[in-house]
Motif scaffolding. Structure first.
Motif, PDB file in Angstrom:
ATOM      1  N   GLN A 182      -5.042   5.964  -0.845  1.00  0.00           N
ATOM      2  CA  GLN A 182      -4.491   5.545  -2.127  1.00  0.00           C
ATOM      3  C   GLN A 182      -3.004   5.241  -2.018  1.00  0.00           C
ATOM      4  O   GLN A 182      -2.515   4.239  -2.541  1.00  0.00           O
ATOM      5  CB  GLN A 182      -4.730   6.643  -3.165  1.00  0.00           C
ATOM      6  N   MET A 183      -2.294   6.097  -1.299  1.00  0.00           N
ATOM      7  CA  MET A 183      -0.873   5.870  -1.141  1.00  0.00           C
ATOM      8  C   MET A 183      -0.591   4.650  -0.280  1.00  0.00           C
ATOM      9  O   MET A 183       0.352   3.899  -0.535  1.00  0.00           O
ATOM     10  CB  MET A 183      -0.214   7.116  -0.532  1.00  0.00           C
ATOM     11  N   ARG A 184      -1.398   4.409   0.730  1.00  0.00           N
ATOM     12  CA  ARG A 184      -1.191   3.221   1.562  1.00  0.00           C
ATOM     13  C   ARG A 184      -1.391   1.951   0.737  1.00  0.00           C
ATOM     14  O   ARG A 184      -0.677   0.962   0.933  1.00  0.00           O
ATOM     15  CB  ARG A 184      -2.145   3.235   2.766  1.00  0.00           C
ATOM     16  N   ARG A 185      -2.365   1.969  -0.191  1.00  0.00           N
ATOM     17  CA  ARG A 185      -2.536   0.799  -1.065  1.00  0.00           C
ATOM     18  C   ARG A 185      -1.295   0.593  -1.936  1.00  0.00           C
ATOM     19  O   ARG A 185      -0.839  -0.543  -2.125  1.00  0.00           O
ATOM     20  CB  ARG A 185      -3.771   0.972  -1.945  1.00  0.00           C
ATOM     21  N   ALA A 186      -0.765   1.699  -2.461  1.00  0.00           N
ATOM     22  CA  ALA A 186       0.439   1.602  -3.291  1.00  0.00           C
ATOM     23  C   ALA A 186       1.620   1.071  -2.489  1.00  0.00           C
ATOM     24  O   ALA A 186       2.377   0.207  -2.950  1.00  0.00           O
ATOM     25  CB  ALA A 186       0.769   2.966  -3.889  1.00  0.00           C
ATOM     26  N   GLU A 205       1.806 -12.785   0.682  1.00  0.00           N
ATOM     27  CA  GLU A 205       0.425 -13.120   0.314  1.00  0.00           C
ATOM     28  C   GLU A 205      -0.570 -12.348   1.185  1.00  0.00           C
ATOM     29  O   GLU A 205      -1.582 -11.829   0.695  1.00  0.00           O
ATOM     30  CB  GLU A 205       0.203 -14.622   0.463  1.00  0.00           C
ATOM     31  N   GLU A 206      -0.287 -12.265   2.466  1.00  0.00           N
ATOM     32  CA  GLU A 206      -1.192 -11.569   3.380  1.00  0.00           C
ATOM     33  C   GLU A 206      -1.342 -10.095   2.989  1.00  0.00           C
ATOM     34  O   GLU A 206      -2.463  -9.569   2.901  1.00  0.00           O
ATOM     35  CB  GLU A 206      -0.647 -11.682   4.805  1.00  0.00           C
ATOM     36  N   HIS A 207      -0.235  -9.428   2.729  1.00  0.00           N
ATOM     37  CA  HIS A 207      -0.287  -8.002   2.394  1.00  0.00           C
ATOM     38  C   HIS A 207      -0.891  -7.783   1.007  1.00  0.00           C
ATOM     39  O   HIS A 207      -1.619  -6.802   0.792  1.00  0.00           O
ATOM     40  CB  HIS A 207       1.100  -7.389   2.481  1.00  0.00           C
ATOM     41  N   ALA A 208      -0.595  -8.672   0.069  1.00  0.00           N
ATOM     42  CA  ALA A 208      -1.163  -8.528  -1.269  1.00  0.00           C
ATOM     43  C   ALA A 208      -2.673  -8.728  -1.239  1.00  0.00           C
ATOM     44  O   ALA A 208      -3.429  -8.017  -1.924  1.00  0.00           O
ATOM     45  CB  ALA A 208      -0.515  -9.517  -2.228  1.00  0.00           C
ATOM     46  N   ARG A 213      -8.169  -6.353  -1.421  1.00  0.00           N
ATOM     47  CA  ARG A 213      -9.450  -6.061  -0.773  1.00  0.00           C
ATOM     48  C   ARG A 213      -9.718  -4.559  -0.771  1.00  0.00           C
ATOM     49  O   ARG A 213     -10.809  -4.094  -1.129  1.00  0.00           O
ATOM     50  CB  ARG A 213      -9.437  -6.599   0.668  1.00  0.00           C
ATOM     51  N   GLN A 214      -8.722  -3.777  -0.354  1.00  0.00           N
ATOM     52  CA  GLN A 214      -8.885  -2.320  -0.318  1.00  0.00           C
ATOM     53  C   GLN A 214      -9.062  -1.742  -1.725  1.00  0.00           C
ATOM     54  O   GLN A 214      -9.843  -0.808  -1.920  1.00  0.00           O
ATOM     55  CB  GLN A 214      -7.680  -1.684   0.358  1.00  0.00           C
ATOM     56  N   ALA A 215      -8.349  -2.288  -2.693  1.00  0.00           N
ATOM     57  CA  ALA A 215      -8.437  -1.775  -4.063  1.00  0.00           C
ATOM     58  C   ALA A 215      -9.819  -1.997  -4.648  1.00  0.00           C
ATOM     59  O   ALA A 215     -10.371  -1.132  -5.337  1.00  0.00           O
ATOM     60  CB  ALA A 215      -7.375  -2.441  -4.928  1.00  0.00           C
ATOM     61  N   ARG A 216     -10.404  -3.163  -4.385  1.00  0.00           N
ATOM     62  CA  ARG A 216     -11.752  -3.442  -4.893  1.00  0.00           C
ATOM     63  C   ARG A 216     -12.766  -2.475  -4.277  1.00  0.00           C
ATOM     64  O   ARG A 216     -13.655  -1.976  -4.971  1.00  0.00           O
ATOM     65  CB  ARG A 216     -12.134  -4.879  -4.585  1.00  0.00           C
ATOM     66  N   ALA A 223      -4.080  -0.563  -8.179  1.00  0.00           N
ATOM     67  CA  ALA A 223      -3.720  -1.390  -7.031  1.00  0.00           C
ATOM     68  C   ALA A 223      -4.185  -2.832  -7.220  1.00  0.00           C
ATOM     69  O   ALA A 223      -3.515  -3.775  -6.773  1.00  0.00           O
ATOM     70  CB  ALA A 223      -4.314  -0.794  -5.760  1.00  0.00           C
ATOM     71  N   MET A 224      -5.339  -3.040  -7.888  1.00  0.00           N
ATOM     72  CA  MET A 224      -5.791  -4.416  -8.184  1.00  0.00           C
ATOM     73  C   MET A 224      -4.764  -5.139  -9.046  1.00  0.00           C
ATOM     74  O   MET A 224      -4.453  -6.319  -8.809  1.00  0.00           O
ATOM     75  CB  MET A 224      -7.131  -4.389  -8.927  1.00  0.00           C
TER      76      MET A 224
END
Length: 501
Positions: A182-186, A205-208, A213-216, A223-224
């Motif tokens: 969760q923190m890595r997504r943030a 764009e690449e990181h977003a 993808r991870q948030a979904r 995160a989405m």
């Protein structure tokens, strides 16, 4: 942007993470229910810093849930635990991290950044000691970097790049430390926004996209929302406005689902800007209405919460006054209005210490009504009570306002004279005035033709405590009774101490 809580130090804090996950998934009723079950539970083994971290993190959850008075109460209690010596404890860094978020939420923006910088400093020291410290450092870096992103967005254009650059540095370092998904997504979402802020759109764009993808996969709507927002910003800078509008609309919808007014306000303003560039006046108006509603919701929530907190404070003050009044009543004699034995014992140490600090010698005057039983027998108990009240008034009249006058028990009174100046005979002088005032008082109204009351008085002085002074004065009182009553006697040994001064 909103900063997720740091990870709890052990599985005892797992319910807090579950509440956060429910919030980020938009499952607000379930989050509220779980929060109610865990808010007052702390592990028995929690130390001072872990307790502070738990309280402040729960304050943040309460804030997210719109329970502002509870959030402020928890935050104040946890913040108090932080006061003291510097520390390298990772839990202290966690608490500072969450406090920074709350300070940002109530609009104290400078204090928020200062607190977040301090959390990073503490976490760096903790990181040198343990793996947990390194993980906490990642969380604190995310909090600081995310907040700086928002600062850059609201800053003048000439200042924004430098702030985004600082944010990027913190977030990149955090990505190298954090292991919690969760923190890595943030971190990844915030990092992509700082990249967009410094013009590195392809990397942003690449990181977003990876964040999205991870948030979904994790059903993380928070995160989405962030990922779609960053992608919208990238498309706006690339002048691909139709796609930018779609992505920004998704960000707004996701922030609405998780009930995050601060994100909703930021994202709807960006959506309005995109619509304005497209000359989509209908979309712009709708986005602006959304931003106004978000700002109004945030303001009203804070106002309502502060009003509730003020009311709670009013009730607390009222309760405190009632408690103080009860304490005062417990220390006061209801018949005469003088201090009672408890009141004397409470107040005497302060008066004695003050007198000693001035280099003075305190005097204790012990007054006893002569043959008071006969007054009760001849005139009745009501007249006896009236007699005691009258004597209490005479005592007040003959003593100074700062002397301590008390009804010790039954028909016995005590006067404690504090600063008697340089006079060595002030105690006997006051005692004689009291004796004469009682003896010469007109008792007709109170007692009619019944015999007049008199008092016997024992006096003592010396650099001693209340018990010793009372014992000495009691010996003098005994002599006054034995030598015929209606007289004043001074304890000789104590008089020698006074004359030696």
């Amino acid at each position: 942007m909103e900063q997720p809580e740091p990870p709890p130090p052990d599985r005892a804090w797992q319910p807090d993470l579950e509440v956060k996950a429910l919030l980020n998934a938009g499952r607000l009723p379930e989050a509220n229910t779980l929060f109610d079950r865990v808010v007052n539970r702390l592990p028995v083994a929690a130390d001072r810093w872990q307790r502070s971290a738990a309280l402040v993190n729960r304050a943040k959850l309460a804030w997210r849930l719109g329970r502002i008075p509870l959030a402020l109460e928890l935050a104040a209690e946890g913040w108090t635990d932080l006061d003291g010596e510097p520390t390298d404890n990772p839990a202290a860094a966690q608490a500072m991290h969450a406090l920074g978020y709350l300070l940002e939420g109530i609009g104290n923006r400078r204090a928020a950044v200062d607190m977040l910088r301090l959390s990073v400093q503490v976490a760096r020291r903790a990181a040198a000691q343990s793996e947990l410290g390194a993980e906490v450092l990642g969380h604190c870096l995310q909090a600081l970097g995310g907040t700086l992103n928002f600062r850059a967005i609201s800053s003048p254009p000439e200042l924004a790049p430098a702030i985004f650059e600082e944010a990027r540095g913190h977030l990149k370092e955090g990505l190298g430390l954090a292991r919690d998904p969760q923190m890595r997504r943030a971190l990844l979402g915030a990092y992509s926004r700082s990249l967009a802020g410094v013009g590195e759109l392809a990397q942003a764009e690449e990181h977003a996209a990876e964040t999205l993808r991870q948030a979904r996969a994790a059903d993380d709507k928070w995160a989405m929302a962030v990922a779609n927002w960053v992608l919208a910003v990238v498309r706006r800078e690339q002048d691909e406005l139709v796609e930018a509008r779609t992505l920004a609309s998704r960000a707004v919808a996701a922030s609405e689902a998780i009930n995050d007014p601060s994100l909703l306000l930021r994202f709807s303003l960006d959506l309005a800007d995109i619509c304005a560039r497209m000359s989509d006046h209908v979309g712009e108006a709708a986005a602006l209405r959304c931003s106004v509603a978000a700002g109004k919701t945030a303001t009203e929530t804070l106002q309502e919460g502060l009003a509730q907190a003020l009311e709670q404070r009013r009730v607390a003050v009222q309760a405190q006054r009632v408690a103080v009044a009860a304490q005062e009543a417990a220390a006061r004699d209801p018949l005469t209005g003088l201090a009672n034995r408890l009141g004397l014992e409470r107040a005497a140490p302060t008066l004695l210490e003050s007198t000693a600090a001035k280099g003075r010698v305190p005097w204790l005057v012990l007054v006893d009504v002569d043959r008071f039983k006969g007054v009760n027998d001849d005139a009745g108990h009501a007249a006896g009570d009236a007699t005691l009240r009258e004597i209490a008034q005479l005592l007040r009249r003959e003593c100074r306002a700062d002397d301590l006058v008390a009804r010790w028990a039954g028909d016995e009174f005590v006067v404690l004279l504090g600063d008697a100046g340089g006079a060595h005979d002030v105690g006997p002088a006051v005692a004689e005035r009291i004796r004469a005032a009682v003896d010469h008082h007109d008792w007709t109204v109170v007692l009619g033709t019944v015999r007049r009351p008199t008092v016997s008085i024992g006096v003592a002085a010396g650099p001693a405590g209340l018990d010793e002074l009372f014992a000495a004065a009691d010996m003098a009182l005994y002599r006054a009774k034995r030598h015929g009553r209606n007289r004043v006697e001074v304890e000789p040994l104590v008089s020698e101490v006074v004359s030696g001064n």
